[in-house]
Structures are given as C-alpha cells and as structure tokens.
Design a protein around this motif. Structure first.
Motif, PDB file in Angstrom:
ATOM      1  N   TYR A 128      46.533 -31.629 -23.259  1.00 24.36           N
ATOM      2  CA  TYR A 128      47.624 -32.272 -24.001  1.00 24.36           C
ATOM      3  C   TYR A 128      48.018 -33.560 -23.284  1.00 24.36           C
ATOM      4  N   GLN A 129      47.938 -34.663 -24.016  1.00 23.76           N
ATOM      5  CA  GLN A 129      48.320 -35.962 -23.429  1.00 23.76           C
ATOM      6  C   GLN A 129      49.650 -36.371 -24.046  1.00 23.76           C
ATOM      7  N   PRO A 130      50.756 -36.111 -23.311  1.00 20.24           N
ATOM      8  CA  PRO A 130      52.077 -36.336 -23.913  1.00 20.24           C
ATOM      9  C   PRO A 130      52.307 -37.775 -24.347  1.00 20.24           C
ATOM     10  N   GLU A 131      51.806 -38.741 -23.555  1.00 22.42           N
ATOM     11  CA  GLU A 131      52.098 -40.131 -23.934  1.00 22.42           C
ATOM     12  C   GLU A 131      51.490 -40.482 -25.294  1.00 22.42           C
ATOM     13  N   LEU A 132      50.370 -39.859 -25.627  1.00 23.61           N
ATOM     14  CA  LEU A 132      49.744 -40.110 -26.938  1.00 23.61           C
ATOM     15  C   LEU A 132      50.136 -39.038 -27.957  1.00 23.61           C
ATOM     16  N   LYS A 133      50.840 -38.015 -27.488  1.00 25.06           N
ATOM     17  CA  LYS A 133      51.157 -36.817 -28.280  1.00 25.06           C
ATOM     18  C   LYS A 133      49.879 -36.268 -28.916  1.00 25.06           C
ATOM     19  N   LYS A 134      48.835 -36.286 -28.088  1.00 31.84           N
ATOM     20  CA  LYS A 134      47.527 -35.868 -28.586  1.00 31.84           C
ATOM     21  C   LYS A 134      47.141 -34.577 -27.880  1.00 31.84           C
ATOM     22  N   ASN A 135      46.767 -33.602 -28.660  1.00 34.02           N
ATOM     23  CA  ASN A 135      46.361 -32.330 -28.082  1.00 34.02           C
ATOM     24  C   ASN A 135      44.908 -32.074 -28.444  1.00 34.02           C
ATOM     25  N   GLU A 136      44.088 -31.840 -27.403  1.00 29.62           N
ATOM     26  CA  GLU A 136      42.669 -31.595 -27.682  1.00 29.62           C
ATOM     27  C   GLU A 136      42.342 -30.156 -27.294  1.00 29.62           C
ATOM     28  N   THR A 137      41.626 -29.473 -28.170  1.00 29.69           N
ATOM     29  CA  THR A 137      41.264 -28.075 -27.934  1.00 29.69           C
ATOM     30  C   THR A 137      39.801 -28.007 -27.511  1.00 29.69           C
ATOM     31  N   PHE A 138      39.527 -27.181 -26.474  1.00 32.82           N
ATOM     32  CA  PHE A 138      38.156 -27.024 -25.989  1.00 32.82           C
ATOM     33  C   PHE A 138      37.720 -25.568 -26.146  1.00 32.82           C
ATOM     34  N   LEU A 139      36.529 -25.402 -26.699  1.00 30.65           N
ATOM     35  CA  LEU A 139      35.935 -24.068 -26.804  1.00 30.65           C
ATOM     36  C   LEU A 139      34.738 -24.064 -25.854  1.00 30.65           C
ATOM     37  N   ASN A 140      34.793 -23.211 -24.860  1.00 30.97           N
ATOM     38  CA  ASN A 140      33.753 -23.157 -23.817  1.00 30.97           C
ATOM     39  C   ASN A 140      33.393 -24.558 -23.308  1.00 30.97           C
ATOM     40  N   GLY A 141      34.417 -25.342 -23.024  1.00 27.99           N
ATOM     41  CA  GLY A 141      34.234 -26.655 -22.397  1.00 27.99           C
ATOM     42  C   GLY A 141      33.901 -27.791 -23.353  1.00 27.99           C
ATOM     43  N   VAL A 142      33.726 -27.494 -24.632  1.00 27.09           N
ATOM     44  CA  VAL A 142      33.365 -28.529 -25.606  1.00 27.09           C
ATOM     45  C   VAL A 142      34.565 -28.814 -26.506  1.00 27.09           C
ATOM     46  N   SER A 143      34.873 -30.099 -26.719  1.00 31.24           N
ATOM     47  CA  SER A 143      36.004 -30.438 -27.577  1.00 31.24           C
ATOM     48  C   SER A 143      35.694 -30.053 -29.023  1.00 31.24           C
ATOM     49  N   VAL A 144      36.591 -29.279 -29.628  1.00 35.30           N
ATOM     50  CA  VAL A 144      36.367 -28.818 -31.006  1.00 35.30           C
ATOM     51  C   VAL A 144      37.540 -29.215 -31.899  1.00 35.30           C
ATOM     52  N   GLU A 145      38.364 -30.147 -31.434  1.00 32.30           N
ATOM     53  CA  GLU A 145      39.610 -30.479 -32.137  1.00 32.30           C
ATOM     54  C   GLU A 145      39.381 -30.818 -33.621  1.00 32.30           C
ATOM     55  N   ASP A 146      38.348 -31.610 -33.905  1.00 37.08           N
ATOM     56  CA  ASP A 146      38.126 -31.978 -35.309  1.00 37.08           C
ATOM     57  C   ASP A 146      37.532 -30.821 -36.104  1.00 37.08           C
ATOM     58  N   GLU A 147      36.541 -30.165 -35.477  1.00 37.63           N
ATOM     59  CA  GLU A 147      35.844 -29.086 -36.195  1.00 37.63           C
ATOM     60  C   GLU A 147      36.779 -27.956 -36.605  1.00 37.63           C
ATOM     61  N   ILE A 148      37.731 -27.614 -35.747  1.00 37.42           N
ATOM     62  CA  ILE A 148      38.599 -26.473 -36.082  1.00 37.42           C
ATOM     63  C   ILE A 148      39.587 -26.792 -37.201  1.00 37.42           C
ATOM     64  N   ARG A 149      39.716 -28.089 -37.564  1.00 34.73           N
ATOM     65  CA  ARG A 149      40.616 -28.451 -38.673  1.00 34.73           C
ATOM     66  C   ARG A 149      39.862 -28.537 -39.997  1.00 34.73           C
ATOM     67  N   GLY A 150      38.537 -28.376 -39.942  1.00 38.00           N
ATOM     68  CA  GLY A 150      37.714 -28.540 -41.154  1.00 38.00           C
ATOM     69  C   GLY A 150      37.881 -27.375 -42.120  1.00 38.00           C
ATOM     70  N   MET A 151      37.331 -27.572 -43.320  1.00 35.64           N
ATOM     71  CA  MET A 151      37.478 -26.596 -44.404  1.00 35.64           C
ATOM     72  C   MET A 151      36.921 -25.212 -44.057  1.00 35.64           C
ATOM     73  N   GLU A 152      35.724 -25.195 -43.430  1.00 37.43           N
ATOM     74  CA  GLU A 152      35.075 -23.901 -43.211  1.00 37.43           C
ATOM     75  C   GLU A 152      35.943 -23.012 -42.304  1.00 37.43           C
ATOM     76  N   VAL A 153      36.466 -23.619 -41.256  1.00 36.40           N
ATOM     77  CA  VAL A 153      37.336 -22.851 -40.355  1.00 36.40           C
ATOM     78  C   VAL A 153      38.628 -22.471 -41.081  1.00 36.40           C
TER      79      VAL A 153
END
Ligand code: DC
Length: 231
Positions: A76-101
């Motif tokens: 979580y980067q507070p100055e950007l208010k950006k939160n990135e999620t990692f699954l087993n070390g890989v950023s999945v922030e965009d994928e987890i918001r997609g339709m299939e998920v």
C-alpha cells in the motif's frame, strides 16, 4: 493523537465506496490498509489458474490441499493511495478485478475452509494494530473487539448509479437496470450465505454515504474517533 494503534473494521455492502474511505483513513492515520475482498479475489484467481474452477464448479478437495501454497501480500502506497495485491509474489491487482474473478468470487468466498484460512491471515496482519481493514465480516468475525466498527451502506440505486457512471467513464457500454440487478443480487448472496454472512455488528456505527463527498466521509469518521476518545 493517541499512541494506541487501533484496529478499525469497515464492513458493508458491495460498491458503496468502502475501499476509498478505508484508504483515505489509513493514509490520514499512517496505518496499514488491508483489502480483504482482494484476498478472496486472489484465492479465486489461484483456483482459475490451477484449473480448480470449471463452469462455476470448484474442485474443493484439491483447493483445500493446495491452500497452504497460497501466499497473499499487499503493497500500500499511501501517498498515491494505491494498493497492490500480490499472489505468490506476482502482482495481480488488475487481474483480480476482471470479469472472470468477479463472477466466481462469491462461490469461493462461501467455502468454509477458505474463510478459515483467510481469517487467520487477516488476524495475523492486524495483530499489532494500526490497521484499517475492509470487508464483510471484519467487525463480526475477524476482529469482534475492533476499536471502531463501521458499517457502510447506501441505497442499491445510488450504488448502481455510481457503478454505472464509473463504467461509462471507462467507455463501457452498460445498462443501468442490469447493473442495479447485479448490485441487488450481490447484496442477496453476501447476506444470505451460510458462512459468515454480511451483517451489521451490534456495536457498529452506521455510515450512510449516499449524499456525502469523500472528504465529508473521512471527517465524519475522524469525528467519531474523537468522540470515542480514540484519537
Ligand atoms: O469487496 P469485494 O467486492 O472486492 O469482495 C469480493 C468478494 O469477496 C465479494 O463477493 C464478497 C467477498 N468477501 C467476503 O466474503 N468477505 C470479506 N471479508 C471480503 C469480501
């Protein structure tokens, strides 16, 4: 500001702006922000990637076996208010918001062993305090003795309108009535499932943000914290 590092639980309906207000609050207090919906979404993505989800059916015994292999973390980067999620070390922030998920996450989040594991991880993440955690069962199951419990809601029409405006702004061709139906369906699924359904904790403070700006919501919460002498 008090030295005590608080645990702040924010629960409520889908699409009512929980994560926006949670990120603003975490930034203001210099706390960690934990998006528990992203954790259920990450397990859903893991199931898809490993062929454990086919046409809405989950291979529960294999998922249970593989659960210890799932590692979820946040940046979580507070100055950007950006939160990135990692699954087993890989950023999945965009994928987890997609339709299939999005279409399969209700199924995964209804599984008792998945909830048990994620609740343990969430309790560990918040153990020392200094966290704002948002979800559906934070004030009722994960941290029943959180310092502050907020329950956010507003009418299904207002939430659908916000979602409609967001998607329109992204250039998507969407139909308001379909979005409204989807919002209502998700409310129903979230609040009627057997495992930890969405419900307001008895001692939660209700924030109906239908007519409030982001800043008004943040100030409203800060006032509640001051009234409770938590700040
Ligand atoms: O908040 P969200 O839309 O990203 O959540 C995704 C899904 O996960 C949603 O179907 C509700 C579920 N969820 C849950 O069951 N418990 C939580 N603590 C958080 C989310």
């Amino acid at each position: 500001m008090s030295e005590k590092k608080l645990i702040i639980a924010i629960d409520g309906h889908s699409s009512c702006g929980k994560s926006t207000v949670a990120k603003d609050l975490a930034k203001k207090l210099s706390y960690a922000y934990i998006d528990t919906g992203a954790m259920y979404r990450s397990v859903t993505l893991f199931a898809i990637q490993n062929g454990l989800l086919n046409n809405g059916n989950v291979d529960e015994s294999l998922l249970e076996q593989k659960l210890p292999e799932i590692n979820i973390s946040f940046n979580y980067q507070p100055e950007l208010k950006k939160n990135e999620t990692f699954l087993n070390g890989v950023s999945v922030e965009d994928e987890i918001r997609g339709m299939e998920v999005s279409q399969n996450v209700s199924r995964i989040s209804a599984i008792a062993f998945v909830r048990k594991r994620l609740v343990e991880l969430q309790q560990e993440m918040g153990r020392v305090g200094g966290v704002v955690m948002d979800g559906r069962d934070i004030g009722t199951v994960v941290f029943p003795s959180a310092d502050l419990k907020l329950f956010m809601t507003t009418s299904a029409d207002i939430r659908a309108q916000r979602r409609f405006d967001e998607l329109r702004a992204k250039g998507e061709d969407v139909n308001f009535d379909e979005i409204l139906e989807n919002v209502k369906l998700r409310d129903h699924l979230d609040s009627t499932r057997e495992e930890s359904p969405l419900k307001q904790a008895g001692d939660a403070v209700v924030l109906d943000n239908g007519q409030m700006t982001k800043d008004e919501q943040l100030n409203w919460i800060l006032d509640v914290l001051k009234e409770k002498q938590l700040l």
